[in-house]
Design a protein around this motif. Structure first.
Motif, mmCIF file in Angstrom:
data_model
loop_
_atom_site.group_PDB
_atom_site.id
_atom_site.type_symbol
_atom_site.label_atom_id
_atom_site.label_comp_id
_atom_site.label_asym_id
_atom_site.label_seq_id
_atom_site.Cartn_x
_atom_site.Cartn_y
_atom_site.Cartn_z
ATOM 1 N N UNK A 138 0.780 -1.271 -0.065
ATOM 2 C CA UNK A 138 0.091 0.118 0.004
ATOM 3 C C UNK A 138 0.944 1.211 0.061
ATOM 4 N N UNK A 139 2.213 1.322 0.515
ATOM 5 C CA UNK A 139 2.846 2.442 0.485
ATOM 6 C C UNK A 139 3.329 2.608 -0.751
ATOM 7 N N UNK A 140 3.853 1.489 -1.602
ATOM 8 C CA UNK A 140 4.246 1.733 -2.828
ATOM 9 C C UNK A 140 3.024 2.334 -3.865
ATOM 10 N N UNK A 141 1.992 1.606 -3.434
ATOM 11 C CA UNK A 141 0.666 2.332 -4.370
ATOM 12 C C UNK A 141 0.466 3.686 -4.204
ATOM 13 N N UNK A 149 2.759 3.782 -14.905
ATOM 14 C CA UNK A 149 4.293 3.606 -15.356
ATOM 15 C C UNK A 149 5.231 3.907 -14.063
ATOM 16 N N UNK A 150 4.776 4.744 -13.193
ATOM 17 C CA UNK A 150 5.549 4.912 -12.118
ATOM 18 C C UNK A 150 5.754 3.310 -11.217
ATOM 19 N N UNK A 151 4.424 2.915 -11.185
ATOM 20 C CA UNK A 151 4.203 1.695 -10.318
ATOM 21 C C UNK A 151 5.192 0.850 -10.751
ATOM 22 N N UNK A 152 5.331 0.602 -11.921
ATOM 23 C CA UNK A 152 6.200 -0.387 -12.588
ATOM 24 C C UNK A 152 7.598 -0.357 -12.413
ATOM 25 N N UNK A 153 7.884 0.987 -11.696
ATOM 26 C CA UNK A 153 9.517 0.983 -11.438
ATOM 27 C C UNK A 153 9.762 1.066 -9.941
#
Length: 212
Positions: free
Chosen positions: A174-177, A207-211
């Protein structure tokens, strides 16, 4: 469901089950303890994202405890910032473990009614949002389908985006999302002042989430 030729498509394009946990009365009012119970129930049931298009002044310890419980179990929690055109905090949106959402209009300006301020995290469209409505007479005056205004319409765009990210990258926390959503916003009038970040950008967030 999406692509079933019925109505329209939501932000979270076929990304999972949608549950409705009722925490307010038919008049739209209720107690913070009712909301707290709903949050705990959703977290216990395994929800990945909780949307709360509701709020009120003051908050309560039980409500904050429920928010923290859900966050600590991995839930992304989103709430509407409120519709009083004020920087007075609304709860649960103002809690640190909630993404607080203001409303913007078709010109990417803060909607005239939307709350704002230090406790508001991001903005999302909240004016003239075509939506489903109750099938019977109700307090919002919208039956079957209609255009609605409010931060209650803006918050689900953020919740839908969180769901889309979770479905695309199931192992993200959840932090990353939350980081993906907040760090990929578009810089619109009010970014950094009326709201901490800007107006959400779904493609940029994916796109950001994929990194991460």
């Amino acid at each position: 469901m999406t692509n079933n030729l019925v109505f329209g498509a939501g932000t979270s394009f076929n990304s999972g089950d949608l549950w409705n946990i009722k925490v307010l009365g038919d008049d739209g009012f209720g107690l913070f303890s009712w909301i707290a119970s709903g949050i705990v129930d959703a977290a216990d049931a395994g929800a990945a994202v909780i949307n709360m298009s509701l709020g009120g002044p003051g908050g309560s310890q039980a409500l904050e405890d429920a928010v923290n419980f859900a966050w600590n179990t991995g839930v992304v929690i989103v709430a509407s910032a409120g519709n009083d055109n004020t920087n007075t905090p609304s709860f649960p949106a103002a809690y640190v473990n909630v993404i607080s959402v203001a409303a913007t209009d078709e010109n990417d300006l803060k909607a005239f009614f939307s709350n704002f301020g230090d406790g508001v995290d991001v903005a999302a469209p909240g004016v003239g949002i075509f939506s489903t409505c109750p099938t019977h007479t109700n307090v919002i005056g919208c039956i079957n389908f209609g255009s609605l205004n409010g931060t209650s319409q803006a918050a689900p765009f953020v919740s839908g985006l969180a769901s889309l990210i979770k479905a695309t990258f199931p192992l993200l926390s959840n932090q990353a999302i939350r980081l993906a959503i907040e760090s990929s916003t578009d810089d619109v009038p009010g970014s950094g002042t009326l709201y901490q970040f800007g107006r959400i950008n779904a493609n940029a967030a994916i796109i950001t989430a994929g990194t991460l």
